[in-house]
Design a protein around this motif. Structure first.
Motif, PDB file in Angstrom:
ATOM      1  N   CYS A  63       0.856  -1.182   0.000  1.00 42.66           N
ATOM      2  CA  CYS A  63       0.000   0.000   0.000  1.00 42.66           C
ATOM      3  C   CYS A  63       0.895   1.237   0.000  1.00 42.66           C
ATOM      4  O   CYS A  63       2.126   1.122  -0.102  1.00 42.66           O
ATOM      5  CB  CYS A  63      -0.914  -0.036   1.226  1.00 42.66           C
ATOM      6  N   THR A  64       0.296   2.406   0.093  1.00 40.81           N
ATOM      7  CA  THR A  64       1.029   3.655   0.314  1.00 40.81           C
ATOM      8  C   THR A  64       0.219   4.487   1.300  1.00 40.81           C
ATOM      9  O   THR A  64      -1.014   4.389   1.332  1.00 40.81           O
ATOM     10  CB  THR A  64       1.211   4.463  -0.992  1.00 40.81           C
ATOM     11  N   VAL A  65       0.924   5.298   2.108  1.00 39.95           N
ATOM     12  CA  VAL A  65       0.180   6.117   3.073  1.00 39.95           C
ATOM     13  C   VAL A  65      -0.580   7.198   2.311  1.00 39.95           C
ATOM     14  O   VAL A  65      -0.103   7.731   1.310  1.00 39.95           O
ATOM     15  CB  VAL A  65       1.111   6.725   4.135  1.00 39.95           C
ATOM     16  N   VAL A  66      -1.774   7.498   2.801  1.00 38.94           N
ATOM     17  CA  VAL A  66      -2.631   8.433   2.069  1.00 38.94           C
ATOM     18  C   VAL A  66      -3.159   9.560   2.949  1.00 38.94           C
ATOM     19  O   VAL A  66      -3.565  10.604   2.441  1.00 38.94           O
ATOM     20  CB  VAL A  66      -3.773   7.648   1.374  1.00 38.94           C
ATOM     21  N   CYS A  82      -2.792   6.771   8.460  1.00 41.80           N
ATOM     22  CA  CYS A  82      -1.855   5.742   7.983  1.00 41.80           C
ATOM     23  C   CYS A  82      -0.501   5.792   8.690  1.00 41.80           C
ATOM     24  O   CYS A  82       0.310   4.877   8.508  1.00 41.80           O
ATOM     25  CB  CYS A  82      -1.595   5.912   6.486  1.00 41.80           C
ATOM     26  N   CYS A 133       0.596   2.721  10.473  1.00 42.37           N
ATOM     27  CA  CYS A 133      -0.103   1.588   9.839  1.00 42.37           C
ATOM     28  C   CYS A 133       0.417   0.236  10.349  1.00 42.37           C
ATOM     29  O   CYS A 133       1.587  -0.103  10.205  1.00 42.37           O
ATOM     30  CB  CYS A 133       0.087   1.695   8.335  1.00 42.37           C
ATOM     31  N   ALA A 141      -0.413  -2.702   9.163  1.00 41.97           N
ATOM     32  CA  ALA A 141      -0.118  -3.596   8.036  1.00 41.97           C
ATOM     33  C   ALA A 141       1.309  -3.398   7.521  1.00 41.97           C
ATOM     34  O   ALA A 141       1.974  -4.348   7.108  1.00 41.97           O
ATOM     35  CB  ALA A 141      -1.128  -3.362   6.913  1.00 41.97           C
ATOM     36  N   TRP A 164       5.940   1.393   3.755  1.00 42.89           N
ATOM     37  CA  TRP A 164       5.614   0.871   2.421  1.00 42.89           C
ATOM     38  C   TRP A 164       6.578   1.493   1.421  1.00 42.89           C
ATOM     39  O   TRP A 164       6.939   2.667   1.545  1.00 42.89           O
ATOM     40  CB  TRP A 164       4.186   1.239   2.020  1.00 42.89           C
ATOM     41  N   SER A 195      -3.754  -4.246   2.826  1.00 46.39           N
ATOM     42  CA  SER A 195      -3.685  -3.347   1.669  1.00 46.39           C
ATOM     43  C   SER A 195      -4.998  -2.571   1.584  1.00 46.39           C
ATOM     44  O   SER A 195      -5.721  -2.438   2.565  1.00 46.39           O
ATOM     45  CB  SER A 195      -3.437  -4.152   0.389  1.00 46.39           C
ATOM     46  N   ASP A 196      -5.288  -2.050   0.413  1.00 48.59           N
ATOM     47  CA  ASP A 196      -6.527  -1.317   0.170  1.00 48.59           C
ATOM     48  C   ASP A 196      -7.010  -1.735  -1.216  1.00 48.59           C
ATOM     49  O   ASP A 196      -6.343  -1.448  -2.224  1.00 48.59           O
ATOM     50  CB  ASP A 196      -6.241   0.193   0.229  1.00 48.59           C
ATOM     51  N   LYS A 201      -9.583   3.743   2.257  1.00 44.70           N
ATOM     52  CA  LYS A 201      -9.371   5.184   2.405  1.00 44.70           C
ATOM     53  C   LYS A 201      -9.410   5.846   1.032  1.00 44.70           C
ATOM     54  O   LYS A 201      -9.302   7.062   0.939  1.00 44.70           O
ATOM     55  CB  LYS A 201      -8.024   5.461   3.087  1.00 44.70           C
ATOM     56  N   ARG A 202      -9.514   5.039  -0.034  1.00 52.16           N
ATOM     57  CA  ARG A 202      -9.559   5.588  -1.407  1.00 52.16           C
ATOM     58  C   ARG A 202     -11.022   5.707  -1.830  1.00 52.16           C
ATOM     59  O   ARG A 202     -11.472   5.055  -2.794  1.00 52.16           O
ATOM     60  CB  ARG A 202      -8.793   4.683  -2.361  1.00 52.16           C
TER      61      ARG A 202
END
Ligand code: SF4
Length: 260
Positions: free
Chosen positions: A20-23, A27, A30, A32, A60, A89-90, A121-122
């Motif tokens: 994933c990536t922090v958003v 996060c 996180c 995960a 990440w 993940s997302d 979160k997306r």
């Protein structure tokens, strides 16, 4: 796939996507991210190459990988259970191909004995894809909101085609006294736990709980959090709050003991 998840509001996890990536601020710590780093160090190839170390902390690295071999795994689970989709993940991350998102929905649609919980979160991508998704009734769709700057995610969720909609207000980092809960079936709230946990104010939690009670929305309080979450526990005003949303058509096949 992991059974007997330690997450209070689910029973199992299914991770057809990793990385994933922090958003947003929620996060920062996180879980995960830390867990993926640990699993890679333990030799699990699925998580290899998804994190880097920066300032002694795993982060990440931007790699998001679909695990096609996991895409059909729920078919092999004969007994119905509540499954959290992509705890690592997302599913609505930009790097997950649309075709793979649809493949995951196909698996969920073909296994109505299970209830699936998806959390993102997306919400902008959820909003963009919702109209082309054939939403099965056994999918509960949720968004995470950590403070008032991300309340637009609730609007995106409200607009999507899911039959059951829920919020994860965790880690709760600020008051949400402007939140609109119309169209929402379930609210989970909780404080951050682990190293560097940011504090939660009890008044934020009480405000959300009281809004849920007024609106007849199921409320689940996960934890106060902090660096020792066992000590702080999960009691709120003398009791635990473990409500679940009503299950609709899936309920008959699926009676958890603490369901409403
Ligand atoms: S969206 Fe979820 S999995 Fe991804 S970095 Fe943020 S908290 Fe972690």
């Amino acid at each position: 796939m992991a059974t007997n998840s330690a997450i209070e509001w689910t029973e199992a996890t299914w991770n057809p996507v990793v990385g994933c990536t922090v958003v947003s601020p929620g996060c920062t710590n996180c879980y995960a991210m830390r867990m993926a780093h640990r699993l890679a160090a333990m030799g699990q190839p699925k998580y290899a190459g998804t994190t880097r170390v920066s300032g002694d902390r795993p982060k990440w690295n931007g790699v998001v990988r679909v695990d096609a071999r996991s895409a059909d795994l729920p078919h092999s689970w004969k007994a119905g259970r509540i499954i959290f989709v992509n705890s690592m993940s997302d599913l609505f991350h930009d790097k997950v191909p649309v075709a793979f998102v649809h493949r995951i929905f196909s698996t969920m649609r073909a296994t109505p004995r299970h209830i699936y919980q998806i959390l993102t979160k997306r919400s902008d991508r959820l909003d963009a894809l919702s109209a082309e998704i054939d939403w099965p009734k056994n999918v509960w769709m949720g968004v995470s909101v950590e403070n008032k700057d991300y309340l637009h995610r609730v609007d995106d969720l409200r607009n999507c085609g899911a039959f059951v909609k829920f919020l994860s207000l965790e880690p709760l980092l600020g008051p949400l006294d402007q939140i609109d809960l119309s169209g929402i079936d379930w609210v989970i709230a909780g404080g951050e736990s682990g190293p560097g946990a940011r504090p939660i104010d009890p008044s934020w939690v009480r405000d959300i709980r009281d809004r849920c009670i007024s609106a007849g929305i199921a409320f689940h309080f996960k934890q106060w959090g902090g660096t020792n979450k066992r000590r702080t526990g999960r009691m709120l005003d003398g009791r635990t709050w473990d409500e679940f949303p009503k299950y609709g058509d899936a309920a008959a096949a699926w009676p958890p003991t603490d369901a409403l």
